[in-house]
Design a protein around this motif. Structure first.
Motif, mmCIF file in Angstrom:
data_model
loop_
_atom_site.group_PDB
_atom_site.id
_atom_site.type_symbol
_atom_site.label_atom_id
_atom_site.label_comp_id
_atom_site.label_asym_id
_atom_site.label_seq_id
_atom_site.Cartn_x
_atom_site.Cartn_y
_atom_site.Cartn_z
ATOM 1 N N LYS A 114 0.819 -1.209 0.000
ATOM 2 C CA LYS A 114 0.000 0.000 0.000
ATOM 3 C C LYS A 114 0.856 1.264 0.000
ATOM 4 C CE LYS A 114 -3.837 2.220 2.444
ATOM 5 N NZ LYS A 114 -4.786 2.125 3.586
ATOM 6 N N LYS A 115 1.907 1.288 0.829
ATOM 7 C CA LYS A 115 2.745 2.483 0.962
ATOM 8 C C LYS A 115 3.420 2.852 -0.353
ATOM 9 C CE LYS A 115 6.683 4.362 3.542
ATOM 10 N NZ LYS A 115 7.667 4.119 4.643
ATOM 11 N N TYR A 116 3.941 1.824 -1.060
ATOM 12 C CA TYR A 116 4.702 2.099 -2.278
ATOM 13 C C TYR A 116 3.945 1.752 -3.565
ATOM 14 C CZ TYR A 116 8.613 2.530 0.975
ATOM 15 O OH TYR A 116 9.442 2.921 2.008
ATOM 16 N N ASP A 117 2.697 1.309 -3.417
ATOM 17 C CA ASP A 117 1.899 0.912 -4.590
ATOM 18 C C ASP A 117 2.642 -0.153 -5.403
ATOM 19 O OD1 ASP A 117 -0.099 0.847 -6.535
ATOM 20 O OD2 ASP A 117 0.756 2.517 -7.666
ATOM 21 N N ILE A 118 3.005 -1.241 -4.724
ATOM 22 C CA ILE A 118 3.795 -2.315 -5.341
ATOM 23 C C ILE A 118 2.865 -3.321 -6.019
ATOM 24 C CG2 ILE A 118 5.487 -4.147 -4.922
ATOM 25 C CD1 ILE A 118 6.301 -2.612 -2.371
ATOM 26 N N PRO A 119 3.053 -3.568 -7.306
ATOM 27 C CA PRO A 119 2.196 -4.522 -8.026
ATOM 28 C C PRO A 119 2.636 -5.969 -7.755
ATOM 29 C CG PRO A 119 3.850 -3.695 -9.516
ATOM 30 C CD PRO A 119 4.059 -2.967 -8.200
ATOM 31 N N TYR A 120 1.854 -6.891 -8.283
ATOM 32 C CA TYR A 120 2.173 -8.312 -8.118
ATOM 33 C C TYR A 120 3.039 -8.837 -9.254
ATOM 34 C CZ TYR A 120 -1.326 -8.416 -4.418
ATOM 35 O OH TYR A 120 -2.016 -8.186 -3.253
ATOM 36 N N ARG A 121 3.068 -8.115 -10.356
ATOM 37 C CA ARG A 121 3.837 -8.564 -11.513
ATOM 38 C C ARG A 121 4.759 -7.460 -12.008
ATOM 39 N NH1 ARG A 121 -0.047 -10.665 -16.030
ATOM 40 N NH2 ARG A 121 -0.901 -8.558 -15.738
ATOM 41 N N ARG A 122 5.920 -7.860 -12.486
ATOM 42 C CA ARG A 122 6.867 -6.881 -13.018
ATOM 43 C C ARG A 122 6.291 -6.118 -14.206
ATOM 44 N NH1 ARG A 122 13.109 -8.795 -13.348
ATOM 45 N NH2 ARG A 122 13.487 -9.289 -11.153
ATOM 46 N N ILE A 123 5.447 -6.778 -14.967
ATOM 47 C CA ILE A 123 4.893 -6.165 -16.168
ATOM 48 C C ILE A 123 4.048 -4.937 -15.832
ATOM 49 C CG2 ILE A 123 2.756 -7.517 -16.257
ATOM 50 C CD1 ILE A 123 3.183 -7.745 -19.287
ATOM 51 N N SER A 124 3.610 -4.847 -14.579
ATOM 52 C CA SER A 124 2.755 -3.731 -14.151
ATOM 53 C C SER A 124 3.538 -2.603 -13.490
ATOM 54 C CB SER A 124 1.686 -4.250 -13.180
ATOM 55 O OG SER A 124 0.907 -5.269 -13.763
ATOM 56 N N ILE A 125 4.854 -2.690 -13.493
ATOM 57 C CA ILE A 125 5.678 -1.684 -12.809
ATOM 58 C C ILE A 125 5.429 -0.270 -13.347
ATOM 59 C CG2 ILE A 125 8.065 -0.838 -12.595
ATOM 60 C CD1 ILE A 125 8.941 -3.697 -12.078
ATOM 61 N N SER A 126 5.330 -0.133 -14.677
ATOM 62 C CA SER A 126 5.198 1.196 -15.279
ATOM 63 C C SER A 126 3.933 1.924 -14.845
ATOM 64 C CB SER A 126 5.233 1.092 -16.805
ATOM 65 O OG SER A 126 4.163 0.280 -17.267
ATOM 66 N N SER A 127 2.892 1.175 -14.482
ATOM 67 C CA SER A 127 1.628 1.798 -14.070
ATOM 68 C C SER A 127 1.452 1.798 -12.554
ATOM 69 C CB SER A 127 0.450 1.062 -14.726
ATOM 70 O OG SER A 127 0.444 -0.306 -14.366
ATOM 71 N N SER A 128 2.496 1.408 -11.837
ATOM 72 C CA SER A 128 2.437 1.338 -10.370
ATOM 73 C C SER A 128 3.485 2.274 -9.752
ATOM 74 C CB SER A 128 2.664 -0.106 -9.915
ATOM 75 O OG SER A 128 1.724 -0.980 -10.514
ATOM 76 N N PHE A 129 3.724 2.117 -8.468
ATOM 77 C CA PHE A 129 4.678 2.965 -7.739
ATOM 78 C C PHE A 129 4.326 4.452 -7.907
ATOM 79 C CE2 PHE A 129 6.995 -0.985 -8.448
ATOM 80 C CZ PHE A 129 7.515 -1.236 -7.182
ATOM 81 N N LYS A 130 3.041 4.787 -7.723
ATOM 82 C CA LYS A 130 2.567 6.149 -7.943
ATOM 83 C C LYS A 130 2.411 6.960 -6.648
ATOM 84 C CE LYS A 130 2.150 5.444 -12.390
ATOM 85 N NZ LYS A 130 3.117 6.057 -13.338
ATOM 86 N N THR A 131 2.647 6.351 -5.500
ATOM 87 C CA THR A 131 2.493 7.083 -4.241
ATOM 88 C C THR A 131 3.687 8.015 -4.018
ATOM 89 O OG1 THR A 131 3.615 5.359 -2.969
ATOM 90 C CG2 THR A 131 1.227 5.142 -3.236
#
Length: 338
Positions: free
Chosen positions: A310-327
């Motif tokens: 939740k704190k870092y908006d960490i996804p479950y898959r590497r493929i989703s990295i570009s759309s995550s880590f938004k916090t």
């Protein structure tokens, strides 16, 4: 075993074979050229192993073969690489039995031979010689020394093919166990027999002879007769009537948990993919422990994992990295390119 339960039974038409496997018929003429696996070396349980990967098309073909073979009713004693069965179920077979006979087949997959693989398709699945040869080439790779082929580690077909190709060996062992009122299970190259009656050394010798008859060798340091007392069977501890998690699994979870704390304190020192990997590792370890001991309290680890995601908006898959880590807290985390 009733191999006629599979659509592969009696298959004799190459056109139908190509349709069944969803491939071009012309590609069946030279399997080693059309379907070339990717060879690499990886460390598995502290030992370097030669593994093989496949391109997407080849992998689909192999998975289709697995699906078609899986229609054959599988023996109850087999657990390795079978959908719905796992290493925990393998250990559970022997829960409550006092005496155990543990046997390990040395270099199992590298020691398999194409003669047994071919025999599976030709004799048991009743294919003509040319079709049996095509299937043999699809699921095996050439020996580096030349003069034969074997089942490679990393192929989705290798687990079920190894079981079916050597089913006569497993059936002999199962029959011997049954005649001596023993429980038997196999998980790839790990064979376990158990009983509440004392197991004599002659039983180990008799089973070793069966294994050697099929061209395998029993690992001398990993094969033994024991009394069940915190005995590890396929990575699970047997403790009388219970299954326990080995300390090594707890150690891995604790180390990964500590790393999460370090990454939280120094987020700028780590890449986004490292955050994904460590969170997935912690989640996998929690799941593994819970599958053995469902009532084990791992709330501390689960809460930390939820907090980090939740704190870092960490996804479950590497493929989703570009759309995550938004916090805002994730702003210091390095991208995968840096």
């Amino acid at each position: 075993m009733n191999f006629s339960q599979s659509k592969l039974y009696g298959l004799s038409n190459k056109k139908y074979l190509a349709e069944l496997l969803w491939i071009d018929k012309d590609k069946l003429r030279n399997i080693d050229v059309e379907f070339t696996p990717i060879k690499f070396t990886s460390q598995v349980n502290g030992k370097n192993r030669v593994l093989y990967d496949q391109n997407p098309e080849y992998k689909k073909v192999l998975k289709k073969i697995v699906n078609l073979l899986s229609k054959v009713e599988l023996p109850k004693y087999a657990f390795g690489g079978i959908k719905g069965r796992n290493y925990i179920g393998n250990a559970d077979v022997h829960k409550g039995n006092k005496f155990l006979l543990l046997l390990d087949i040395r270099d199992f997959f590298p020691s398999t031979r194409d003669s047994y693989i071919y025999s599976l398709f030709y004799h048991k699945l009743k294919m003509p010689q040319d079709i049996a040869k095509i299937f043999t080439d699809l699921v095996s790779v050439p020996l580096e020394s030349g003069g034969g082929r074997y089942l490679p580690q990393g192929f989705p077909t290798s687990p079920i093919i190894s079981l079916f190709a050597y089913i006569d060996m497993y059936e002999e062992i199962a029959d011997l166990a049954n005649k001596n009122d023993m429980d038997f299970s196999c998980y790839y190259d790990d064979l376990t027999l158990s009983s509440n009656k004392f197991i004599p050394k002659s039983m180990k010798k008799n089973i070793s002879r069966i294994i050697q008859k099929y061209g395998f060798k029993v690992h001398p340091n990993k094969s033994k007769l024991v009394i069940q007392k915190f005995t590890k069977v396929t990575g699970v501890i047997l403790d009388k009537d219970d299954l326990k998690v080995p300390k090594s699994l707890f150690k891995k979870l604790h180390e990964a948990f500590n790393l999460l704390h370090i990454m939280n304190r120094s987020s700028g020192d780590y890449r986004a993919d490292e955050f994904v990997d460590i969170c997935n590792k912690v989640q996998g370890l929690i799941a593994a422990i819970k599958s053995i001991e469902p009532n084990r309290n791992l709330e501390m680890y689960s809460n930390m994992l939820k907090y980090m995601r939740k704190k870092y908006d960490i996804p479950y898959r590497r493929i989703s990295i570009s759309s995550s880590f938004k916090t805002p807290e994730a702003s210091l985390i390095r991208t995968n390119k840096t």
